[in-house]
Design a protein around this motif. Structure first.
Motif, mmCIF file in Angstrom:
data_model
loop_
_atom_site.group_PDB
_atom_site.id
_atom_site.type_symbol
_atom_site.label_atom_id
_atom_site.label_comp_id
_atom_site.label_asym_id
_atom_site.label_seq_id
_atom_site.Cartn_x
_atom_site.Cartn_y
_atom_site.Cartn_z
ATOM 1 N N LEU A 1 64.798 -5.688 -47.064
ATOM 2 C CA LEU A 1 64.978 -5.152 -48.219
ATOM 3 C C LEU A 1 64.534 -3.979 -48.427
ATOM 4 N N SER A 2 63.159 -3.699 -47.951
ATOM 5 C CA SER A 2 62.290 -2.569 -47.938
ATOM 6 C C SER A 2 63.241 -1.433 -47.124
ATOM 7 N N ALA A 3 63.800 -1.714 -45.885
ATOM 8 C CA ALA A 3 64.451 -0.865 -45.085
ATOM 9 C C ALA A 3 65.764 -0.364 -45.909
ATOM 10 N N PHE A 4 66.476 -1.333 -46.519
ATOM 11 C CA PHE A 4 67.621 -1.039 -47.319
ATOM 12 C C PHE A 4 67.328 -0.135 -48.513
ATOM 13 N N LEU A 5 66.327 -0.258 -49.120
ATOM 14 C CA LEU A 5 65.879 0.352 -50.416
ATOM 15 C C LEU A 5 65.467 1.725 -49.986
ATOM 16 N N SER A 6 64.845 2.107 -48.667
ATOM 17 C CA SER A 6 64.233 3.288 -48.422
ATOM 18 C C SER A 6 65.514 4.068 -47.882
ATOM 19 N N HIS A 7 66.294 3.308 -47.070
ATOM 20 C CA HIS A 7 67.797 4.140 -46.718
ATOM 21 C C HIS A 7 68.503 4.410 -47.746
ATOM 22 N N ARG A 8 68.516 3.814 -48.791
ATOM 23 C CA ARG A 8 69.319 4.175 -50.018
ATOM 24 C C ARG A 8 68.544 5.188 -50.682
ATOM 25 N N ALA A 9 67.310 5.261 -50.862
ATOM 26 C CA ALA A 9 66.592 6.231 -51.475
ATOM 27 C C ALA A 9 66.758 7.459 -50.615
ATOM 28 N N ARG A 10 66.753 7.272 -49.334
ATOM 29 C CA ARG A 10 66.886 8.579 -48.440
ATOM 30 C C ARG A 10 68.255 9.325 -48.734
ATOM 31 N N LYS A 11 69.190 8.335 -48.991
ATOM 32 C CA LYS A 11 70.673 8.762 -49.116
ATOM 33 C C LYS A 11 70.866 9.598 -50.457
ATOM 34 N N ILE A 12 70.171 8.997 -51.540
ATOM 35 C CA ILE A 12 70.273 9.433 -52.632
ATOM 36 C C ILE A 12 69.555 10.756 -52.658
ATOM 37 N N LEU A 13 68.473 11.015 -51.967
ATOM 38 C CA LEU A 13 67.758 12.280 -51.886
ATOM 39 C C LEU A 13 68.428 13.293 -51.014
ATOM 40 N N VAL A 14 69.349 12.933 -49.935
ATOM 41 C CA VAL A 14 70.228 13.856 -49.458
ATOM 42 C C VAL A 14 71.316 14.022 -50.149
ATOM 43 N N GLN A 15 71.862 13.312 -51.126
ATOM 44 C CA GLN A 15 73.102 13.618 -52.072
ATOM 45 C C GLN A 15 72.587 14.633 -53.327
ATOM 46 N N LYS A 16 71.211 14.591 -53.767
ATOM 47 C CA LYS A 16 70.541 15.191 -54.495
ATOM 48 C C LYS A 16 70.357 16.495 -54.125
ATOM 49 N N SER A 17 69.781 16.848 -52.748
ATOM 50 C CA SER A 17 69.638 17.900 -52.105
ATOM 51 C C SER A 17 70.842 18.649 -51.799
ATOM 52 N N GLU A 18 71.709 17.817 -51.476
ATOM 53 C CA GLU A 18 73.165 18.536 -51.375
ATOM 54 C C GLU A 18 73.761 19.050 -52.445
ATOM 55 N N GLN A 19 73.511 18.351 -53.730
ATOM 56 C CA GLN A 19 74.120 18.899 -54.957
ATOM 57 C C GLN A 19 73.474 19.939 -55.518
ATOM 58 N N GLY B 1 85.969 24.228 -45.954
ATOM 59 C CA GLY B 1 85.772 24.476 -47.442
ATOM 60 C C GLY B 1 84.936 23.137 -47.737
ATOM 61 N N ASP B 2 84.363 22.465 -46.739
ATOM 62 C CA ASP B 2 83.585 21.063 -47.080
ATOM 63 C C ASP B 2 81.935 21.593 -46.792
ATOM 64 N N MET B 3 81.329 20.482 -47.385
ATOM 65 C CA MET B 3 79.712 20.638 -47.318
ATOM 66 C C MET B 3 79.206 19.797 -46.245
ATOM 67 N N PHE B 4 78.344 20.361 -45.499
ATOM 68 C CA PHE B 4 77.808 19.326 -44.363
ATOM 69 C C PHE B 4 76.401 19.696 -44.471
ATOM 70 N N SER B 5 75.563 18.492 -44.397
ATOM 71 C CA SER B 5 74.072 18.473 -44.092
ATOM 72 C C SER B 5 73.288 17.974 -42.862
ATOM 73 N N VAL B 6 72.532 18.453 -42.199
ATOM 74 C CA VAL B 6 71.930 18.109 -41.229
ATOM 75 C C VAL B 6 70.569 17.981 -41.519
ATOM 76 N N MET B 7 69.913 16.960 -41.063
ATOM 77 C CA MET B 7 68.215 16.551 -41.433
ATOM 78 C C MET B 7 67.433 16.956 -39.823
ATOM 79 N N GLU B 8 66.515 17.544 -39.983
ATOM 80 C CA GLU B 8 65.602 17.954 -38.859
ATOM 81 C C GLU B 8 64.441 17.449 -39.162
ATOM 82 N N GLY B 9 63.662 16.780 -38.088
ATOM 83 C CA GLY B 9 62.371 16.419 -38.257
ATOM 84 C C GLY B 9 62.234 15.010 -37.578
ATOM 85 N N ARG B 10 61.017 14.768 -37.119
ATOM 86 C CA ARG B 10 60.648 13.475 -36.224
ATOM 87 C C ARG B 10 60.122 12.461 -37.294
ATOM 88 N N ARG B 11 60.583 11.346 -36.898
ATOM 89 C CA ARG B 11 60.215 10.185 -37.723
ATOM 90 C C ARG B 11 59.557 8.985 -36.899
#
Length: 507
Positions: A57-75, A164-174
């Motif tokens: 559950l925590s992994a799913f929530l964090s993954h979902r939160a990261r996805k939302i963060l990426v969407q927010k950053s892309e917007q 014409g599309d937008m594309f994002s790439v995350m960079e960093g160690r985890r």
């Protein structure tokens, strides 16, 4: 009267089956262990499932939160890119073409003008750097000090942006552990967006002439997500730990309760088996005693008559021996009958200390003869208890006689009384202690001391303490023999201060 042989045959048809103590203990232990073993297994399994589910559950929530963060950053990057595209087109491209006729960023003035436009456009925004690529992939501008004019192989992100599309790439160690992902070092998000020609008075985009690369520092946001994930995992783990501790406490309490009930049940079963054995034994003793008592009385009376009528000293001596042995045998038979006959209580309020004084008065001469000192410690204040005076007298007499006989070389006989509260929810119990300073009772003998016909003396029937136990239990009390630390033995008798039901008794 029935012949002894026929009486034995009649009573031999009364079989008694008693369950061995070990078998009872094992059966009750197994019966108790099985449900709790199942409960423990289910409980532990459930807690493990909850804990594992929490990890997912925590992994799913964090993954979902990261996805939302990426969407927010892309917007955010998309809005920034639209504003930047507009500023660059109208404040740099249009003006430069109108004044100079062409755009050459290799010229210092044009590059500085573009740099001012870009920096003004991103000023105050959460954008770390901006790169501008031509349609051929050549780096034409950067807010950072990097070589310009080189063609970069940006791969799929660049091609997506050109289309014409937008594309994002995350960079960093985890670092990932148990589903928890924690950032190590800076976390950058590179967003590639198209750069187009602005069409005045139209919401449509013109042709794509290049690509913006916007870099955002999302280290703090990623760390917040990781902390959020840790908080979720730690909270659920703490809740599971509390539930597990509570469950363990409940199970231990339940086990203690069941063990206490099992011991009580074992005690009741032992008492039942003992009562069954004593019932048959009592019937047999009663029959045998009645068969012996009548001819024994004739023998004694005949011997007494011969002693009176005979003038020969030798015959008188033989007759006195017969009388003495017949008397001793009659006492034994009487003791058998006392053990066998049911105790019909005649309850009345009586003072136990007065009964004890009657016993001590009878034994005083014997104590003086044996050099035994008598100590009294009465602390009941003359409290009255419902009891059969005669039966208690006989019970205390047996205990005192045993104590006196245990001190062959003299000693101290201590009689103590007190009121003891064995349970705060019950009335106090009257406790009587008959203590001696004799050699004491060994640990091997103590468990069998109340068994009928068990004795450590050469002379004796072994029924004295059994009779005491029967009398005290008929009063709903208890009796036990306790070794004293300073040597000797204490017989502890506890009696209720008010009439009780059969089910009640001291704990």
């Amino acid at each position: 009267m029935y012949p002894l042989k026929s009486w034995r045959l009649k009573n031999a048809a009364l079989p008694i089956r008693t369950l061995p103590t070990d078998e009872v203990a094992v059966s009750t232990g197994v019966a108790r262990e099985k449900p709790f073993r199942l409960v423990k297994s289910v409980a532990v399994s459930s807690l493990v499932v909850i804990l594992v589910s929490t990890v997912f559950l925590s992994a799913f929530l964090s993954h979902r939160a990261r996805k939302i963060l990426v969407q927010k950053s892309e917007q955010y990057a998309s809005l920034t890119a639209e504003n930047l595209n507009s500023q660059v087109f109208y404040q740099f491209t249009t003006i430069t073409l109108a004044v100079e006729g062409e755009i050459r960023l290799s010229r210092k003035e044009q590059y500085q003008r573009l740099d001012r436009v870009v920096r003004n456009a991103i000023h105050g925004l959460a954008v770390e750097s901006v790169n501008i690529y031509s349609a051929e992939g050549i780096l034409t501008y950067s807010t950072e000090e990097v070589p310009l004019g080189e063609k970069k192989d940006l791969g799929e992100p660049f091609q997506k942006a050109l289309s014409g599309d937008m594309f994002s790439v995350m960079e960093g160690r985890r670092l990932s552990l148990l589903g928890i992902s924690w950032p190590i070092g800076p976390q950058k998000m590179h967003t590639y967006l198209p750069m187009w020609v602005e069409l005045p008075l139209s919401w449509k985009r013109g042709r794509i002439i290049g690509v913006f690369e916007l870099t955002q520092d999302v280290t703090a946001d990623q760390a917040n997500i990781a902390r959020f994930q840790v908080i979720i995992f730690a909270s659920v783990a703490a809740c599971v730990g509390v539930l597990f501790a509570a469950l363990v406490a409940i199970l231990r309490r339940a086990e203690r309760i069941l063990e206490a009930r099992a011991r009580e049940r074992q005690k009741l079963e032992d008492e039942l088996h003992r009562a069954e054995r004593l019932a048959v034994l009592g019937e047999m003793i009663a029959g045998v005693s009645h068969e012996i008592k009548n001819p024994l009385g004739i023998i004694r009376s005949t011997a007494e008559l011969l002693e009176k009528r005979s003038e020969d000293p030798r015959q008188k001596k033989l007759a006195s021996i017969v009388i003495e042995e017949a008397t001793r045998l009659n006492n034994i038979v009487t003791e058998f009958l006392d053990f066998a006959r049911p105790k019909d209580l005649r309850l009345e309020l009586c003072c136990v200390e007065e009964i004890l004084e009657r016993n001590l008065t009878v034994l005083e001469a014997e104590c003086q003869k044996r050099n035994i000192r008598i100590l009294r410690d009465y602390k009941t204040g003359g409290a009255l208890t419902p009891a059969d005076t005669n039966l208690l007298y006989r019970a205390f007499m047996n205990l005192m006689v045993n104590a006196v006989q245990a001190m062959e070389a003299g000693g101290t006989l201590e009689i103590a009384t007190a009121l003891k509260c064995l349970d705060s929810r019950q009335e106090p119990w009257l406790e009587v202690r008959v203590s001696d300073t004799g050699p004491g009772i060994s640990a091997e003998v103590l468990p069998k001391i109340f068994n009928p016909f068990f004795t450590t003396r050469e002379k004796g029937t072994g029924l004295g303490l059994s009779i005491v136990l029967s009398i005290i239990q008929s009063h709903h009390g208890t009796v036990e023999l306790v070794p004293r630390s300073e040597g000797g033995t204490s017989a502890v008798v506890r009696l209720p201060m008010k009439p009780q039901d059969t089910s009640e008794g001291p704990s």
